[in-house]
Design a protein around this motif. Structure first.
Motif, PDB file in Angstrom:
ATOM      1  N   VAL A 154      51.986  29.455  38.625  1.00  0.00           N
ATOM      2  CA  VAL A 154      50.835  30.344  38.779  1.00  0.00           C
ATOM      3  C   VAL A 154      49.728  29.613  39.546  1.00  0.00           C
ATOM      4  O   VAL A 154      49.597  28.400  39.457  1.00  0.00           O
ATOM      5  CB  VAL A 154      50.282  30.850  37.427  1.00  0.00           C
TER       6      VAL A 154
ATOM      7  N   PHE B  45      45.180  38.144  36.811  1.00  0.00           N
ATOM      8  CA  PHE B  45      44.890  38.111  35.384  1.00  0.00           C
ATOM      9  C   PHE B  45      43.615  37.296  35.198  1.00  0.00           C
ATOM     10  O   PHE B  45      43.528  36.153  35.649  1.00  0.00           O
ATOM     11  CB  PHE B  45      46.058  37.490  34.601  1.00  0.00           C
TER      12      PHE B  45
ATOM     13  N   ALA C  22      44.182  33.869  29.660  1.00  0.00           N
ATOM     14  CA  ALA C  22      44.780  34.517  30.826  1.00  0.00           C
ATOM     15  C   ALA C  22      46.306  34.570  30.693  1.00  0.00           C
ATOM     16  O   ALA C  22      46.941  35.558  31.083  1.00  0.00           O
ATOM     17  CB  ALA C  22      44.379  33.784  32.102  1.00  0.00           C
ATOM     18  N   LEU C  23      46.904  33.513  30.137  1.00  0.00           N
ATOM     19  CA  LEU C  23      48.355  33.505  29.921  1.00  0.00           C
ATOM     20  C   LEU C  23      48.776  34.587  28.935  1.00  0.00           C
ATOM     21  O   LEU C  23      49.825  35.209  29.104  1.00  0.00           O
ATOM     22  CB  LEU C  23      48.811  32.127  29.435  1.00  0.00           C
TER      23      LEU C  23
ATOM     24  N   LYS D 146      48.790  41.046  41.525  1.00  0.00           N
ATOM     25  CA  LYS D 146      48.198  41.235  40.201  1.00  0.00           C
ATOM     26  C   LYS D 146      47.403  39.999  39.810  1.00  0.00           C
ATOM     27  O   LYS D 146      47.911  38.880  39.858  1.00  0.00           O
ATOM     28  CB  LYS D 146      49.318  41.486  39.188  1.00  0.00           C
TER      29      LYS D 146
ATOM     30  N   LYS E 142      54.741  27.358  32.482  1.00  0.00           N
ATOM     31  CA  LYS E 142      54.208  28.055  33.661  1.00  0.00           C
ATOM     32  C   LYS E 142      53.542  27.084  34.636  1.00  0.00           C
ATOM     33  O   LYS E 142      52.960  27.502  35.625  1.00  0.00           O
ATOM     34  CB  LYS E 142      53.190  29.126  33.242  1.00  0.00           C
TER      35      LYS E 142
ATOM     36  N   MET F   6      43.997  34.239  37.532  1.00  0.00           N
ATOM     37  CA  MET F   6      45.375  33.758  37.618  1.00  0.00           C
ATOM     38  C   MET F   6      46.244  34.743  38.380  1.00  0.00           C
ATOM     39  O   MET F   6      46.193  35.944  38.125  1.00  0.00           O
ATOM     40  CB  MET F   6      45.922  33.587  36.190  1.00  0.00           C
ATOM     41  N   THR F   7      47.040  34.211  39.319  1.00  0.00           N
ATOM     42  CA  THR F   7      48.006  35.011  40.064  1.00  0.00           C
ATOM     43  C   THR F   7      49.330  34.260  40.096  1.00  0.00           C
ATOM     44  O   THR F   7      49.360  33.044  39.957  1.00  0.00           O
ATOM     45  CB  THR F   7      47.543  35.274  41.514  1.00  0.00           C
ATOM     46  N   GLU F   8      50.430  34.997  40.298  1.00  0.00           N
ATOM     47  CA  GLU F   8      51.726  34.335  40.470  1.00  0.00           C
ATOM     48  C   GLU F   8      51.643  33.520  41.751  1.00  0.00           C
ATOM     49  O   GLU F   8      51.048  33.954  42.740  1.00  0.00           O
ATOM     50  CB  GLU F   8      52.851  35.371  40.573  1.00  0.00           C
TER      51      GLU F   8
ATOM     52  N   ASN G 271      47.210  37.395  28.569  1.00  0.00           N
ATOM     53  CA  ASN G 271      47.111  38.635  29.352  1.00  0.00           C
ATOM     54  C   ASN G 271      48.348  38.817  30.235  1.00  0.00           C
ATOM     55  O   ASN G 271      48.808  39.941  30.445  1.00  0.00           O
ATOM     56  CB  ASN G 271      45.853  38.641  30.225  1.00  0.00           C
ATOM     57  N   LEU G 272      48.877  37.713  30.742  1.00  0.00           N
ATOM     58  CA  LEU G 272      50.081  37.747  31.574  1.00  0.00           C
ATOM     59  C   LEU G 272      51.294  38.164  30.747  1.00  0.00           C
ATOM     60  O   LEU G 272      52.079  39.007  31.156  1.00  0.00           O
ATOM     61  CB  LEU G 272      50.308  36.366  32.209  1.00  0.00           C
ATOM     62  N   ASP G 273      51.452  37.563  29.563  1.00  0.00           N
ATOM     63  CA  ASP G 273      52.589  37.857  28.693  1.00  0.00           C
ATOM     64  C   ASP G 273      52.167  37.664  27.236  1.00  0.00           C
ATOM     65  O   ASP G 273      51.914  36.547  26.803  1.00  0.00           O
ATOM     66  CB  ASP G 273      53.761  36.933  29.033  1.00  0.00           C
TER      67      ASP G 273
END
Length: 105
Positions: free
Chosen positions: A62, A7, A87-88, A5, A58, A22-24, A90-92
């Motif tokens: 990420v 972001f 983006a963060l 995923k 984070k 952004m990705t994990e 969008n992540l949460d």
């Protein structure tokens, strides 16, 4: 194999514009294909870029691929910080309050 995923967000400041993907991951950051310490000369600029990640715990969790153009180093750092913050969110969505209170959104 599960699809990763991504972001995406855009951030702006003055005449600078930044895009963040952004990705994990393990905390790998590239800015226009370079490491942050190679692209951003001033330590304050590198600190500015990492502020949103530290604020929501984070940092190192990420991976970020960033493209930025326009303006000077300070403006670019501010645009990158804005894009990372978006983006963060969008992540949460729960990160919005923390980032807004810190003035990053």
């Amino acid at each position: 194999m599960a699809e990763e995923k991504v972001f995406y967000a855009t951030g702006r400041r003055k005449t600078s514009a930044a895009r963040v993907f952004m990705t994990e991951g393990a905390g790998k950051i590239t800015i226009n294909g370079k490491k942050p310490e190679e692209y951003l000369c001033m330590p304050g600029s590198r600190y500015t870029v990492l502020q949103p990640l530290v604020a929501v715990s984070k940092n190192g969790k990420v991976d970020l691929r960033i493209t930025v153009k326009g303006g000077g180093e300070s403006g670019q750092a501010g645009a990158i910080r804005h894009a990372i913050s978006r983006a963060l969110v969008n992540l949460d969505e729960e990160f919005r309050g923390t980032l807004k209170k810190a003035g990053f959104l």
